[in-house]
Design a protein around this motif. Structure first.
Motif, PDB file in Angstrom:
ATOM      1  N   TRP A 145      26.115  43.317  36.880  1.00 42.39           N
ATOM      2  CA  TRP A 145      27.349  42.694  36.383  1.00 42.39           C
ATOM      3  C   TRP A 145      28.406  42.675  37.489  1.00 42.39           C
ATOM      4  O   TRP A 145      29.093  41.677  37.702  1.00 42.39           O
ATOM      5  CB  TRP A 145      27.856  43.465  35.167  1.00 42.39           C
ATOM      6  CG  TRP A 145      29.110  42.882  34.579  1.00 42.39           C
ATOM      7  CD1 TRP A 145      29.291  41.624  34.097  1.00 42.39           C
ATOM      8  CD2 TRP A 145      30.368  43.552  34.411  1.00 42.39           C
ATOM      9  NE1 TRP A 145      30.582  41.468  33.631  1.00 42.39           N
ATOM     10  CE2 TRP A 145      31.264  42.631  33.810  1.00 42.39           C
ATOM     11  CE3 TRP A 145      30.810  44.827  34.702  1.00 42.39           C
ATOM     12  CZ2 TRP A 145      32.574  42.966  33.514  1.00 42.39           C
ATOM     13  CZ3 TRP A 145      32.129  45.172  34.396  1.00 42.39           C
ATOM     14  CH2 TRP A 145      32.992  44.244  33.808  1.00 42.39           C
ATOM     15  N   ASP A 149      29.587  39.062  38.765  1.00 45.01           N
ATOM     16  CA  ASP A 149      30.812  38.601  38.114  1.00 45.01           C
ATOM     17  C   ASP A 149      32.121  39.192  38.659  1.00 45.01           C
ATOM     18  O   ASP A 149      33.185  38.636  38.398  1.00 45.01           O
ATOM     19  CB  ASP A 149      30.740  38.882  36.608  1.00 45.01           C
ATOM     20  CG  ASP A 149      29.592  38.155  35.933  1.00 45.01           C
ATOM     21  OD1 ASP A 149      29.378  36.971  36.253  1.00 45.01           O
ATOM     22  OD2 ASP A 149      28.899  38.765  35.101  1.00 45.01           O
ATOM     23  N   LEU A 150      32.050  40.304  39.360  1.00 46.47           N
ATOM     24  CA  LEU A 150      33.283  40.938  39.837  1.00 46.47           C
ATOM     25  C   LEU A 150      33.397  40.766  41.351  1.00 46.47           C
ATOM     26  O   LEU A 150      32.906  41.581  42.135  1.00 46.47           O
ATOM     27  CB  LEU A 150      33.298  42.421  39.446  1.00 46.47           C
ATOM     28  CG  LEU A 150      33.185  42.699  37.935  1.00 46.47           C
ATOM     29  CD1 LEU A 150      33.263  44.192  37.662  1.00 46.47           C
ATOM     30  CD2 LEU A 150      34.257  41.955  37.155  1.00 46.47           C
ATOM     31  N   LYS A 178      34.225  49.336  31.436  1.00 47.77           N
ATOM     32  CA  LYS A 178      34.386  47.873  31.539  1.00 47.77           C
ATOM     33  C   LYS A 178      35.846  47.514  31.826  1.00 47.77           C
ATOM     34  O   LYS A 178      36.141  46.700  32.697  1.00 47.77           O
ATOM     35  CB  LYS A 178      33.925  47.216  30.244  1.00 47.77           C
ATOM     36  CG  LYS A 178      34.091  45.700  30.198  1.00 47.77           C
ATOM     37  CD  LYS A 178      33.574  45.144  28.877  1.00 47.77           C
ATOM     38  CE  LYS A 178      33.671  43.618  28.845  1.00 47.77           C
ATOM     39  NZ  LYS A 178      35.064  43.157  28.821  1.00 47.77           N
ATOM     40  N   GLU A 179      36.759  48.147  31.104  1.00 43.76           N
ATOM     41  CA  GLU A 179      38.190  47.860  31.281  1.00 43.76           C
ATOM     42  C   GLU A 179      38.659  48.225  32.682  1.00 43.76           C
ATOM     43  O   GLU A 179      39.400  47.476  33.319  1.00 43.76           O
ATOM     44  CB  GLU A 179      38.990  48.640  30.232  1.00 43.76           C
ATOM     45  CG  GLU A 179      40.479  48.331  30.252  1.00 43.76           C
ATOM     46  CD  GLU A 179      41.222  49.059  29.150  1.00 43.76           C
ATOM     47  OE1 GLU A 179      41.828  48.399  28.295  1.00 43.76           O
ATOM     48  OE2 GLU A 179      41.184  50.320  29.149  1.00 43.76           O
ATOM     49  N   LEU A 181      36.813  48.493  35.464  1.00 40.91           N
ATOM     50  CA  LEU A 181      36.221  47.588  36.456  1.00 40.91           C
ATOM     51  C   LEU A 181      36.940  46.241  36.490  1.00 40.91           C
ATOM     52  O   LEU A 181      37.171  45.674  37.558  1.00 40.91           O
ATOM     53  CB  LEU A 181      34.737  47.386  36.148  1.00 40.91           C
ATOM     54  CG  LEU A 181      33.810  48.488  36.669  1.00 40.91           C
ATOM     55  CD1 LEU A 181      32.426  48.361  36.044  1.00 40.91           C
ATOM     56  CD2 LEU A 181      33.717  48.432  38.193  1.00 40.91           C
ATOM     57  N   GLU A 182      37.314  45.733  35.333  1.00 35.80           N
ATOM     58  CA  GLU A 182      38.044  44.459  35.290  1.00 35.80           C
ATOM     59  C   GLU A 182      39.432  44.612  35.917  1.00 35.80           C
ATOM     60  O   GLU A 182      39.902  43.718  36.621  1.00 35.80           O
ATOM     61  CB  GLU A 182      38.150  43.977  33.843  1.00 35.80           C
ATOM     62  CG  GLU A 182      36.814  43.504  33.275  1.00 35.80           C
ATOM     63  CD  GLU A 182      36.887  43.140  31.797  1.00 35.80           C
ATOM     64  OE1 GLU A 182      37.816  43.649  31.119  1.00 35.80           O
ATOM     65  OE2 GLU A 182      36.028  42.368  31.330  1.00 35.80           O
ATOM     66  N   ALA A 183      40.071  45.763  35.659  1.00 37.44           N
ATOM     67  CA  ALA A 183      41.384  46.021  36.272  1.00 37.44           C
ATOM     68  C   ALA A 183      41.254  46.150  37.785  1.00 37.44           C
ATOM     69  O   ALA A 183      42.094  45.645  38.542  1.00 37.44           O
ATOM     70  CB  ALA A 183      41.980  47.296  35.679  1.00 37.44           C
ATOM     71  N   ASP A 185      39.008  44.718  39.649  1.00 36.04           N
ATOM     72  CA  ASP A 185      38.708  43.401  40.207  1.00 36.04           C
ATOM     73  C   ASP A 185      39.967  42.552  40.349  1.00 36.04           C
ATOM     74  O   ASP A 185      40.034  41.679  41.214  1.00 36.04           O
ATOM     75  CB  ASP A 185      37.692  42.685  39.314  1.00 36.04           C
ATOM     76  CG  ASP A 185      36.974  41.574  40.046  1.00 36.04           C
ATOM     77  OD1 ASP A 185      36.409  41.853  41.128  1.00 36.04           O
ATOM     78  OD2 ASP A 185      36.964  40.435  39.551  1.00 36.04           O
ATOM     79  N   ASN A 186      40.961  42.826  39.505  1.00 33.03           N
ATOM     80  CA  ASN A 186      42.221  42.065  39.546  1.00 33.03           C
ATOM     81  C   ASN A 186      43.279  42.731  40.430  1.00 33.03           C
ATOM     82  O   ASN A 186      44.390  42.210  40.548  1.00 33.03           O
ATOM     83  CB  ASN A 186      42.774  41.910  38.128  1.00 33.03           C
ATOM     84  CG  ASN A 186      41.917  40.995  37.271  1.00 33.03           C
ATOM     85  OD1 ASN A 186      41.370  40.017  37.758  1.00 33.03           O
ATOM     86  ND2 ASN A 186      41.780  41.332  35.994  1.00 33.03           N
ATOM     87  N   TYR A 234      27.827  43.435  28.400  1.00 34.60           N
ATOM     88  CA  TYR A 234      28.134  42.624  29.557  1.00 34.60           C
ATOM     89  C   TYR A 234      27.308  41.339  29.699  1.00 34.60           C
ATOM     90  O   TYR A 234      27.557  40.541  30.564  1.00 34.60           O
ATOM     91  CB  TYR A 234      27.967  43.445  30.853  1.00 34.60           C
ATOM     92  CG  TYR A 234      28.829  44.678  30.867  1.00 34.60           C
ATOM     93  CD1 TYR A 234      30.174  44.618  30.531  1.00 34.60           C
ATOM     94  CD2 TYR A 234      28.287  45.903  31.224  1.00 34.60           C
ATOM     95  CE1 TYR A 234      30.973  45.747  30.552  1.00 34.60           C
ATOM     96  CE2 TYR A 234      29.079  47.047  31.245  1.00 34.60           C
ATOM     97  CZ  TYR A 234      30.418  46.960  30.911  1.00 34.60           C
ATOM     98  OH  TYR A 234      31.194  48.087  30.938  1.00 34.60           O
TER      99      TYR A 234
END
Length: 236
Positions: A145, A149-150, A178-179, A181-183, A185-186, A234
């Protein structure tokens, strides 16, 4: 300051070893402690002790004063150190200091006798295993993932291994991972300030736990395997 301290490999099994600030602060205290009895401004400073302050410790380690205070309390709780404070100064004593100390002459002799052997055995069996694992293709769903995606997370130098992915999901709630990793990535400064995906995830979770102790606590059902849980979250 001359002299040596010794740390056994079992140190990695220490109950606070996963807390980076605890490890940093405790090793700093070991390095700061007097190797012989002395005094400071009329205060006796025995072998294994040193005089400091919360601000001074914070300046030296770049750890916040509040975190320093919390770490010292925990180290006292598990009897790693003793702390005596006045309005201005703090005296810290390492419990069982002798177990971390080695005479310089003895250390030099050990280094000389083992120099050739050490040079030939720089990589331990354990390190070789970790190295081989890092070189293996990451096939865990969480690793895939990140890779697919990241975009920013996938650029970090040290990517997540299969074993690290399993450990993360054994330790933390999958939604929190998950939260985070998304943070990550941003986060614009991610690549400049971080190298390892695994350590960055754990550090970010710990920071959030300072304000919310329940953040990241594992809640997933045991009816699904880790792989199934990740795929379920995911794949979409």
């Amino acid at each position: 300051m001359s002299g040596w301290i010794k740390i056994y490999k079992q140190f990695k099994d220490w109950e606070w070893y996963s807390k980076s600030e605890m490890v940093h602060l405790f090793i700093h205290c070991l390095l700061k402690a007097n190797f012989k009895d002395g005094s400071f401004q009329g205060i006796e400073v025995e072998k294994g002790s040193f005089i400091t302050s919360l601000k001074h410790l914070s300046d030296e380690t770049n750890i916040s004063i509040q975190t320093i205070r919390t770490c010292l309390k925990k180290l006292q709780l598990t009897k790693e150190i003793e702390v005596k404070s006045t309005n201005k100064l703090t005296k810290i004593t390492i419990c069982k200091y002798e177990s971390y100390q080695v005479e310089e002459a003895q250390a030099n002799k050990q280094v000389t006798n083992k120099q050739q052997t050490t040079n030939k055995q720089l990589t331990t069996i354990e390190e070789e295993k970790e190295y081989k694992e890092e070189k293996e293709e990451s096939t865990h769903a969480l690793c895939l993932w990140i890779k697919n995606d990241l975009k920013n997370v996938s650029k970090l130098t040290k990517q997540l291994t299969n074993k690290e992915a399993e450990r993360l999901l054994d330790k933390f709630d999958r939604f929190a991972v998950k939260e985070i990793l998304e943070a990550m990535d941003n986060h614009k400064e991610l690549i400049k300030k971080n190298i390892s995906v695994n350590s960055t995830i754990q550090n970010w979770i710990r920071r959030r736990q300072e304000n919310n102790p329940n953040y990241g606590v594992k809640k997933e059902s045991k009816s699904l395997t880790i792989e199934e849980q990740i795929l379920k979250n995911y794949k979409a």
